[in-house]
Design a protein around this motif. Structure first.
Motif, PDB file in Angstrom:
ATOM      1  N   GLN A 228      -8.219  -4.926   2.951  1.00 24.77           N
ATOM      2  CA  GLN A 228      -9.460  -5.457   3.485  1.00 24.77           C
ATOM      3  C   GLN A 228      -9.159  -6.502   4.566  1.00 24.77           C
TER       4      GLN A 228
ATOM      5  N   ALA B 289      -4.602  -7.237   0.506  1.00 24.12           N
ATOM      6  CA  ALA B 289      -4.518  -6.064  -0.375  1.00 24.12           C
ATOM      7  C   ALA B 289      -5.337  -6.284  -1.640  1.00 24.12           C
ATOM      8  N   ARG B 290      -5.926  -5.211  -2.101  1.00 25.38           N
ATOM      9  CA  ARG B 290      -6.630  -5.224  -3.388  1.00 25.38           C
ATOM     10  C   ARG B 290      -6.436  -3.881  -4.076  1.00 25.38           C
ATOM     11  N   VAL B 291      -6.559  -3.878  -5.398  1.00 25.00           N
ATOM     12  CA  VAL B 291      -6.436  -2.636  -6.161  1.00 25.00           C
ATOM     13  C   VAL B 291      -7.770  -1.907  -6.104  1.00 25.00           C
ATOM     14  N   ALA B 292      -7.785  -0.743  -5.468  1.00 25.77           N
ATOM     15  CA  ALA B 292      -9.029   0.018  -5.309  1.00 25.77           C
ATOM     16  C   ALA B 292      -9.273   0.965  -6.475  1.00 25.77           C
ATOM     17  N   ASN B 293      -8.256   1.753  -6.843  1.00 25.00           N
ATOM     18  CA  ASN B 293      -8.414   2.730  -7.930  1.00 25.00           C
ATOM     19  C   ASN B 293      -7.061   2.969  -8.582  1.00 25.00           C
TER      20      ASN B 293
ATOM     21  N   LYS C 203      -5.244  -9.340   6.809  1.00 25.20           N
ATOM     22  CA  LYS C 203      -5.208  -8.135   5.988  1.00 25.20           C
ATOM     23  C   LYS C 203      -4.846  -8.520   4.561  1.00 25.20           C
TER      24      LYS C 203
ATOM     25  N   ILE D 107      -4.179   1.322  -3.490  1.00 22.32           N
ATOM     26  CA  ILE D 107      -4.275   0.000  -2.860  1.00 22.32           C
ATOM     27  C   ILE D 107      -5.110   0.110  -1.594  1.00 22.32           C
ATOM     28  N   GLU D 108      -6.051  -0.795  -1.458  1.00 23.80           N
ATOM     29  CA  GLU D 108      -6.920  -0.848  -0.284  1.00 23.80           C
ATOM     30  C   GLU D 108      -6.655  -2.146   0.458  1.00 23.80           C
TER      31      GLU D 108
ATOM     32  N   GLN E 117       0.825  -1.210   0.000  1.00 22.35           N
ATOM     33  CA  GLN E 117       0.000   0.000   0.000  1.00 22.35           C
ATOM     34  C   GLN E 117       0.858   1.259   0.000  1.00 22.35           C
TER      35      GLN E 117
ATOM     36  N   GLY F  88      -4.884   5.863  -2.084  1.00 26.73           N
ATOM     37  CA  GLY F  88      -6.138   5.487  -2.717  1.00 26.73           C
ATOM     38  C   GLY F  88      -6.021   4.402  -3.761  1.00 26.73           C
TER      39      GLY F  88
END
Length: 346
Positions: A265, A273-277, A271, A262-263, A254, A260
């Motif tokens: 969850q 990680a996912r690509v948010a935007n 924990k 990497i998010e 992140q 903004g």
């Protein structure tokens, strides 16, 4: 199937590696890839092409242009910078200038002040014409003299209290109608875009008395005619996580990207990680500094998805500038077609 995926990536993505960039050249020409129909087709182009307005705030416009080649995207950018006309000060007639600013420097500063005047209302001025007419020239006057303030306190050292008109601003420029411009433009409000542009500093007894002629021009001739403060584009970022990244590695990941992108969850107490935007990322490639992460992420850009950012100087709204740029490009294409028609085929 793997070969097909590799070909799709080569055609659709520009991939950023640790030491270089792959797939930077356009390769979608007919016959280059077996099994792909890459001959240009107008119907297919119209179905794929789109323009999405993302944000418009004041003099700033951000929009996406999808389904075009880099040459077309760059043509829009160059036209916005250099070929959309505006009005700017071209000639300065100096009647009196006793300030410390030399005449030529004063004229240069005046020329760079953006003028709020729709250039579509005017014609180009003929070269060598010294006078100008109501259809090709706007006339402004700047006449100001600095005086002492007799009411100022004796112990004061603030120039704003000691003197009147010691700062010459763009708001002091006044429009002087030429010919029948008052009748031609009854509702016109020709003036500088910003009132607080500092032109010069004066002291008691110093004055500036000049007359300015504004004409229509394009940025290709002089930067003062450019209607934009900036016009740029970038390819849409595409970030793919090749396998799940959890816990401390997720937090490190992140921090490698812009806020903004990497998010993190919480899934089953972990924990993840996912690509948010991905759009927010600037591709600093910080990820390649981490040995344990650099092979878990693919950084790419979508080859035919352009994010445009246009910031107007305030002379015309940015959406009008973009539409004018499109009209200019259409005119160039039409002239090219006319030239082809006029040349006899051997």
């Amino acid at each position: 199937m793997a070969a097909r995926r590799g070909t799709d990536e080569m055609r659709d993505r520009v991939v950023l590696g640790e030491f270089g960039v792959r797939n930077v050249h356009t390769t979608d020409f007919p016959g280059n890839y077996p099994g792909y129909e890459d001959a240009w087709d107008q119907r297919r182009f119209e179905e794929a092409f789109r323009v999405d307005v993302i944000r418009e705030e004041g003099d700033t416009l951000e929009f996406d242009m999808v389904g075009i080649d880099a040459a077309i995207a760059n043509a829009f950018r160059r036209i916005l910078l250099a070929e959309v006309p505006t009005m700017a000060v071209e000639k300065v007639f100096v009647y009196n200038n006793t300030s410390i600013v030399q005449d030529e420097i004063l004229a240069h500063r005046l020329g760079l002040i953006p003028i709020r005047a729709d250039p579509r209302l005017f014609e180009y001025r003929n070269q060598g014409d010294q006078e100008g007419t109501e259809i090709d020239t706007l006339q402004f006057q700047l006449k100001i003299k600095c005086k002492r303030n007799p009411q100022a306190a004796k112990e004061s050292s603030d120039p704003d209290e000691l003197y009147f008109n010691h700062k010459v601003y763009s708001k002091h420029m006044t429009w002087v109608p030429l010919g029948n411009q008052t009748d031609l433009f009854p509702d016109a409000d020709f003036r500088p875009v910003h009132d607080d542009i500092l032109i010069a500093l004066l002291r008691p007894g110093q004055e500036i008395d000049v007359l300015m002629h504004c004409v229509k021009g394009i940025g290709k001739d002089h930067a003062k005619f450019s209607p934009v403060a900036t016009a740029s584009y970038r390819l849409l970022p595409d970030i793919t996580l090749l396998q799940p990244i959890e816990d401390e590695a997720a937090e490190t990941l992140q921090k490698c990207f812009s806020p903004g992108v990497i998010e993190i969850q919480n899934i089953n107490g972990k924990k993840v990680a996912r690509v948010a935007n991905a759009r927010l990322d600037t591709f600093s490639r910080e990820i390649f500094r981490h040995e344990g992460l650099k092979n878990l992420v693919r950084l790419a850009r979508v080859r035919n998805h352009y994010i445009f950012s246009v910031e107007s100087t305030g002379i015309l709204p940015p959406d009008v500038l973009v539409s004018e740029a499109i009209k200019i490009l259409m005119g160039k294409c039409q002239r090219f077609l006319n030239e082809l028609d006029s040349v006899s085929m051997e």
